[in-house]
Enzyme design. Structure first.
Site, PDB file in Angstrom:
ATOM      1  N   CYS A 154     -12.420 -14.392  15.600  1.00  0.00           N
ATOM      2  CA  CYS A 154     -12.843 -15.720  16.044  1.00  0.00           C
ATOM      3  C   CYS A 154     -14.365 -15.823  16.038  1.00  0.00           C
ATOM      4  CB  CYS A 154     -12.288 -16.018  17.434  1.00  0.00           C
ATOM      5  SG  CYS A 154     -12.803 -17.604  18.102  1.00  0.00           S
ATOM      6  N   CYS A 157     -15.843 -17.684  19.039  1.00  0.00           N
ATOM      7  CA  CYS A 157     -15.859 -16.885  20.263  1.00  0.00           C
ATOM      8  C   CYS A 157     -16.981 -15.854  20.259  1.00  0.00           C
ATOM      9  CB  CYS A 157     -14.529 -16.154  20.428  1.00  0.00           C
ATOM     10  SG  CYS A 157     -13.067 -17.196  20.294  1.00  0.00           S
ATOM     11  N   ASP A 158     -17.165 -15.164  19.131  1.00  0.00           N
ATOM     12  CA  ASP A 158     -18.007 -13.973  19.118  1.00  0.00           C
ATOM     13  C   ASP A 158     -19.278 -14.070  18.286  1.00  0.00           C
ATOM     14  OD1 ASP A 158     -16.078 -12.730  20.721  1.00  0.00           O
ATOM     15  OD2 ASP A 158     -14.932 -12.060  18.985  1.00  0.00           O
TER      16      ASP A 158
END
Length: 327
Positions: A154, A157-158
């Site tokens: 993701c 997300c990261d």
């Protein structure tokens, strides 16, 4: 946490005759990620006797992540497993029963609905499917070794954790191109590794990627090894036409080859689309009256913890209205 299109008529496995005591609830939620836990909070606050069957991975995909910076309410971020434990405790405090057991079969043909685990048979008036989806993996040993330490599924997300580093993205569809383009906001360079010599992504997505000077394409290639010690510091790719191997000095690898919805047990029970995701008919309602869905099990666009939680809230409100109208 838990794919042929079709609506419900028959189940493949019949329920075994059993002398086990059945346990009845108003609502049973299958899955215990952000969607399932949030649905539990709302259902219990609405005074419904609510059970969550968590499956084999309580907490969903977040239990395999490290720091989460984009979930509201945590100024300094929070570790994924810690976040899910906090939400679980909140759900239990509201009165939801949570059992860490895996659902192996369901029967939505008749009411009350029946849900079978390895150890018990339950029945209920309404069901919320919140089993999520699992990212497809490359099948490399390094994925397990460096999960949360350079291997991600993701970018949203990261990505911010990899500022000014070279990164690798695997895939050639819309998701991969979107991830690669997003990562150029943070990375010094993004290596896009694709097994073919053309992209599967839409034309507009391809044009954006080709115009981005930070993206370097590696055609007809696949990642064969993820390299590192404490964290990822490189990958080895192999050209599928000449078998030549090349090392890329990257600090992270983002695998974007799709997700698999955890819906196997719901085949021929509720309608699924061609990819196996639950089809919603009216808000969070499925093709079966009284069965609802929330989170990544139907949402293949956003796939965020906060959107899953939002869908859990919506499903619980829809359940309340359904049960109120069908006392």
């Amino acid at each position: 946490m838990m794919a042929d299109t079709g609506s419900s008529v028959l189940v493949e496995k019949e329920f075994p005759k059993s002398e086990k005591k059945k346990t009845s609830y108003d609502v049973i939620i299958i899955g215990a990620g952000p969607a399932g836990y949030t649905a539990g909070i709302y259902c219990s606050r609405a005074k419904y006797d609510t059970l969550i069957l968590s499956g084999i991975l309580p907490g969903g995909q977040l239990v395999n992540t490290t720091e989460v910076e984009n979930y509201p309410g945590f100024e300094n971020g929070i570790m994924g497993p810690d976040l899910m434990m906090i939400i679980r405790k909140q759900t239990e405090r509201m009165g939801t029963t949570i059992i860490d057991d895996e659902v192996v079969n369901v029967d939505f043909r008749h009411k009350p609905f029946k849900i079978l685990t390895a150890s018990e048979e339950y029945e209920c008036r309404a069901v919320i499917i919140a089993t999520g989806a699992s990212p497809r993996k490359l099948g490399l040993e390094g994925e397990m070794t460096f999960g949360g330490r350079g291997v991600s599924y993701c970018a949203t997300c990261d990505g911010p954790f990899f500022r000014n580093q070279e990164l690798a993205v695997v895939g050639g569809g819309d998701s991969a191109i979107e991830e690669a383009t997003f990562l150029t906001k943070f990375a010094s360079k993004v290596h896009l590794v694709h097994r073919r010599d053309t992209l599967k992504a839409s034309k507009i997505m391809q044009e954006r990627a080709f115009a981005n000077s930070k993206i370097q394409f590696h055609w007809d290639s696949e990642v064969v090894e993820i390299i590192g010690e404490q964290k990822v510091n490189g990958v080895t790719i192999k050209n599928l036409k000449n078998n030549q191997k090349t090392s890329l000095p990257v600090g992270g690898i983002f695998v974007a080859i799709g997700h698999t919805p955890n819906t196997k047990i719901f085949e021929k029970q509720v309608e699924l689309d061609s990819q196996g995701y639950v089809v919603l008919k009216n808000h969070t309602r499925t093709s079966v009256e009284g069965v609802f869905a929330a989170g990544d099990v139907h949402d293949h666009r956003y796939r965020q913890a906060i959107t899953a939680a939002g869908f859990g809230c919506m499903a619980a409100i829809d359940v309340d209205r359904y049960l109120t109208e069908n006392k």
